[in-house]
Design a protein around this motif. Structure first.
Motif, short mmCIF file in Angstrom:
data_model
loop_
_atom_site.label_atom_id
_atom_site.label_comp_id
_atom_site.label_asym_id
_atom_site.label_seq_id
_atom_site.Cartn_x
_atom_site.Cartn_y
_atom_site.Cartn_z
N THR A 161 -8.30 -27.16 -18.69
CA THR A 161 -7.69 -26.55 -17.51
C THR A 161 -7.98 -27.41 -16.29
OG1 THR A 161 -7.72 -24.63 -16.05
CG2 THR A 161 -9.74 -25.11 -17.22
N ALA A 162 -7.04 -27.43 -15.34
CA ALA A 162 -7.26 -28.18 -14.10
C ALA A 162 -8.22 -27.44 -13.19
CB ALA A 162 -5.93 -28.41 -13.38
N CYS A 163 -8.39 -26.15 -13.41
CA CYS A 163 -9.31 -25.36 -12.61
C CYS A 163 -10.76 -25.62 -13.05
CB CYS A 163 -8.99 -23.87 -12.76
SG CYS A 163 -7.32 -23.45 -12.21
N ALA A 164 -11.69 -25.24 -12.20
CA ALA A 164 -13.13 -25.47 -12.45
C ALA A 164 -13.47 -26.96 -12.44
CB ALA A 164 -13.59 -24.82 -13.76
N LYS A 165 -12.64 -27.75 -11.75
CA LYS A 165 -12.87 -29.19 -11.64
C LYS A 165 -12.58 -29.63 -10.21
CE LYS A 165 -11.64 -30.26 -16.45
NZ LYS A 165 -11.48 -28.87 -16.88
N LEU A 166 -13.28 -30.68 -9.78
CA LEU A 166 -13.03 -31.30 -8.50
C LEU A 166 -12.63 -32.75 -8.76
CD1 LEU A 166 -13.35 -30.72 -5.34
CD2 LEU A 166 -15.46 -32.07 -5.54
N PHE A 167 -11.50 -33.18 -8.20
CA PHE A 167 -10.94 -34.51 -8.46
C PHE A 167 -10.92 -35.35 -7.19
CE2 PHE A 167 -8.80 -31.41 -11.16
CZ PHE A 167 -8.82 -31.98 -12.42
N ARG A 168 -11.27 -36.62 -7.30
CA ARG A 168 -10.95 -37.54 -6.22
C ARG A 168 -9.43 -37.69 -6.17
NH1 ARG A 168 -15.32 -40.01 -3.89
NH2 ARG A 168 -17.21 -40.12 -5.19
N ARG A 169 -8.88 -37.71 -4.98
CA ARG A 169 -7.43 -37.67 -4.84
C ARG A 169 -6.74 -38.87 -5.48
NH1 ARG A 169 -5.26 -36.61 0.35
NH2 ARG A 169 -3.28 -37.36 -0.51
N GLU A 170 -7.44 -40.01 -5.55
CA GLU A 170 -6.82 -41.21 -6.12
C GLU A 170 -6.39 -41.02 -7.56
OE1 GLU A 170 -9.32 -42.30 -2.68
OE2 GLU A 170 -9.71 -41.16 -4.52
N PHE A 177 1.83 -32.66 -12.16
CA PHE A 177 2.04 -31.67 -13.21
C PHE A 177 3.51 -31.67 -13.60
CE2 PHE A 177 -1.74 -30.11 -10.98
CZ PHE A 177 -2.59 -29.83 -12.04
N PRO A 178 3.81 -31.56 -14.89
CA PRO A 178 5.21 -31.55 -15.34
C PRO A 178 5.92 -30.28 -14.89
CG PRO A 178 3.73 -31.11 -17.19
CD PRO A 178 2.86 -31.48 -16.03
N LYS A 179 6.97 -30.45 -14.11
CA LYS A 179 7.68 -29.30 -13.54
C LYS A 179 8.44 -28.53 -14.62
CE LYS A 179 11.12 -28.05 -10.03
NZ LYS A 179 12.02 -28.54 -8.97
N GLY A 180 8.36 -27.21 -14.53
CA GLY A 180 9.11 -26.35 -15.42
C GLY A 180 8.56 -26.24 -16.83
N GLU A 184 0.97 -26.65 -18.51
CA GLU A 184 1.05 -27.90 -17.77
C GLU A 184 -0.29 -28.63 -17.69
OE1 GLU A 184 -0.10 -24.50 -15.84
OE2 GLU A 184 2.03 -24.83 -16.26
N ASP A 185 -1.40 -27.88 -17.69
CA ASP A 185 -2.71 -28.54 -17.62
C ASP A 185 -2.95 -29.40 -18.85
OD1 ASP A 185 -2.92 -27.06 -15.35
OD2 ASP A 185 -4.74 -25.99 -15.92
N TYR A 186 -2.71 -28.82 -20.01
CA TYR A 186 -2.90 -29.53 -21.28
C TYR A 186 -2.06 -30.81 -21.29
CZ TYR A 186 -3.59 -29.66 -26.46
OH TYR A 186 -3.93 -29.98 -27.77
N ALA A 187 -0.86 -30.74 -20.74
CA ALA A 187 0.07 -31.86 -20.81
C ALA A 187 -0.38 -33.05 -19.98
CB ALA A 187 1.47 -31.42 -20.36
N VAL A 188 -1.11 -32.82 -18.88
CA VAL A 188 -1.39 -33.93 -17.96
C VAL A 188 -2.86 -34.25 -17.78
CG1 VAL A 188 -1.58 -32.57 -15.81
CG2 VAL A 188 -0.64 -34.88 -15.73
N ILE A 189 -3.75 -33.31 -18.07
CA ILE A 189 -5.15 -33.48 -17.65
C ILE A 189 -5.84 -34.66 -18.32
CG2 ILE A 189 -6.27 -31.97 -19.35
CD1 ILE A 189 -6.99 -32.14 -15.57
N TYR A 190 -5.51 -34.95 -19.57
CA TYR A 190 -6.19 -36.07 -20.25
C TYR A 190 -5.76 -37.41 -19.66
CZ TYR A 190 -7.93 -32.60 -23.48
OH TYR A 190 -8.58 -31.51 -24.01
#
Length: 329
Positions: A161-170, A177-180, A184-190
Motif C-alpha cells: 500500500t502507498a499508505c503508511a509510507k513517507l516518500f521523497r518527492r523525487e 498512479f494508473p488512472k481508472g 493502483e498501489d500494487y500496480a505502481v509501488i514496486y
C-alpha cells in the motif's frame, strides 16, 4: 540555530466521506511534527464533503483544497502530487487516521538515515483505533532489494500500500498512479521503490486504516475486480526482468493474491468466472512448491494443499481462517 524541518505534503483524495473527513484532518493537525501542508483533493463529491473541505481550509491556512470532476482515487492522488510543494509525500485516505507521532517518526527516520522511503505498519480498526501497548517495534535499514523482498513477503505487516509510507518527492518524478484502475498501489509501488537507495522500516503502527463494509475487499466480486490477476502477473514479470533476485518472492505474492481472488470468486458461486478460476488453478499448480520455501507462511501452504484436493475443502479452510483473523482484529 533551529534545525531545519522539511515540508511534508499530506495528500488526501476526498470522495463522499463526509462522516469521516473532519476526524481525518484533525489527525493531521494533531501531529507532533507540524511542518506540513494538507492537500484535500475533492474528487467530485456529492455529499457535502467538498464544502467541508473549504470550511476546514478557512480554519487552517496549511490546508489547500482542490475541486475536480470525479476521476477516481488515482487521479485525485496524482492531482495532489502535481500541486504539492513538500520535500516528502505522504498519502492518507480520507476515512483513515494518522497517529500523532507518525510524521515525526517517518521524517526523522528518512533524515537520520538519508533514506528515500520510511515505512511503518498499518493498523486496522472499525470504530476507534486501539493503541497496542507493548507492541514490538524496532527499526531496520534496508537495501532496495531487501525492502522489496520484505514487501512481497508481507514482513512485519508492511505491504505494498502507498499508505503508511513517507516518500521523497523525487521518487515520483516520472511515475504516477494508473488512472481508472483498481488496486493502483500494487500496480505502481514496486516501480517507485526501485528508485530508492536506502529504505527504513519501522515496525510499529504509524497509520490507522478504517475497516468499512463498503470497501472493495468487502464487496461481492465483479468482473472489474479480476484486473487484480493481471496486475499481479505484470508486477511479477516486471520484477523478474528488472530485479531477478526477487523473482520467487514476486511469484509467491502472485500466488497468494490469486488464492485470495479465488476465495472471493467462490463466495459468489463455484460456477462464477470459470476462465479466471482456471487461470488461478493453473498458476497455483505450477508454483505450489513456492510454499515450501523457508520464508513462506504455513497458512499459505495449507491453502495450496487443500486446493489441490478440491475447491470445496479450500473454501472451507480459507473461510475458517478468515473468521479467526476477523475475530482477532
Amino acid at each position: 540555530m533551529e534545525e531545519r524541518k522539511p515540508l511534508v505534503s499530506v495528500i488526501v483524495p476526498v470522495y463522499n466521506v463526509y462522516p469521516y473527513l473532519r476526524d481525518c484532518v484533525q489527525s493531521v493537525q494533531a501531529q507532533s511534527y507540524q511542518n506540513w501542508e494538507l492537500l484535500l483533493v475533492d474528487d467530485g463529491s456529492t455529499d457535502g464533503s467538498g464544502e467541508l473541505c473549504d470550511e476546514l481550509a478557512v480554519e487552517d491556512d496549511r490546508i489547500r483544497v482542490f475541486h475536480k470532476p470525479n476521476g477516481g482515487l488515482s487521479d485525485a492522488r496524482n492531482h495532489g502530487m502535481h500541486h504539492a510543494r513538500g520535500e516528502y509525500f505522504c498519502f492518507l485516505d480520507s476515512d483513515d487516521l494518522l497517529p500523532e507521532n507518525a510524521l515525526e517518526k517517518l521524517v526523522g527516520l528518512c533524515e537520520q538515515h538519508r533514506a528515500d522511503v520510511a515505512m511503518g505498519q498499518l493498523l486496522q480498526f472499525e470504530t476507534e483505533p486501539q493503541r497496542q501497548t507493548g507492541t514490538a517495534g524496532g527499526t531496520e535499514i534496508l537495501t532496495v532489494q531487501d525492502a522489496i523482498r520484505g514487501m512481497l513477503l508481507r514482513k512485519g505487516k508492511i505491504g505494498h500500500t502507498a499508505c503508511a509510507k513517507l516518500f521523497r518527492r523525487e521518487l515520483w518524478a516520472e511515475l504516477r498512479f494508473p488512472k481508472g484502475m483498481l488496486y493502483e498501489d500494487y500496480a505502481v509501488i514496486y516501480k517507485v521503490m526501485q528508485g530508492c537507495r536506502t529504505v527504513v522500516a519501522d515496525y510499529e503502527p504509524l497509520y490507522y486504516y478504517r475497516m468499512r463494509g463498503g470497501s472493495i475487499m468487502h464487496e461481492p466480486i465483479q468482473e472489474k475486480n479480476l484486473v487484480l490477476l493481471d496486475i499481479a502477473q505484470d508486477v511479477t514479470q516486471h520484477l523478474s526482468r528488472t530485479m531477478p533476485e526477487v523473482r520467487e518472492e514476486a511469484e509467491y505474492l502472485q500466488l497468494v493474491t490469486y488464492l485470495k481472488t479465488l476465495k472471493r470468486i467462490l463466495n459468489s458461486g463455484f460456477d462464477c468466472y470459470p476462465e479466471a478460476q482456471e487461470q488461478i488453478l493453473r498458476f497455483v499448480r505450477e508454483h505450489r512448491n513456492l510454499t515450501r520455501r523457508s520464508w513462506a507462511k504455513r497458512a499459505d501452504r495449507i491453502k495450496v494443499e487443500t486446493l489441490m484436493k478440491g475447491r470445496g475443502l479450500f473454501y472451507l479452510i480459507y473461510t475458517l481462517a478468515e473468521m479467526k483473523n476477523n475475530h482477532a482484529v
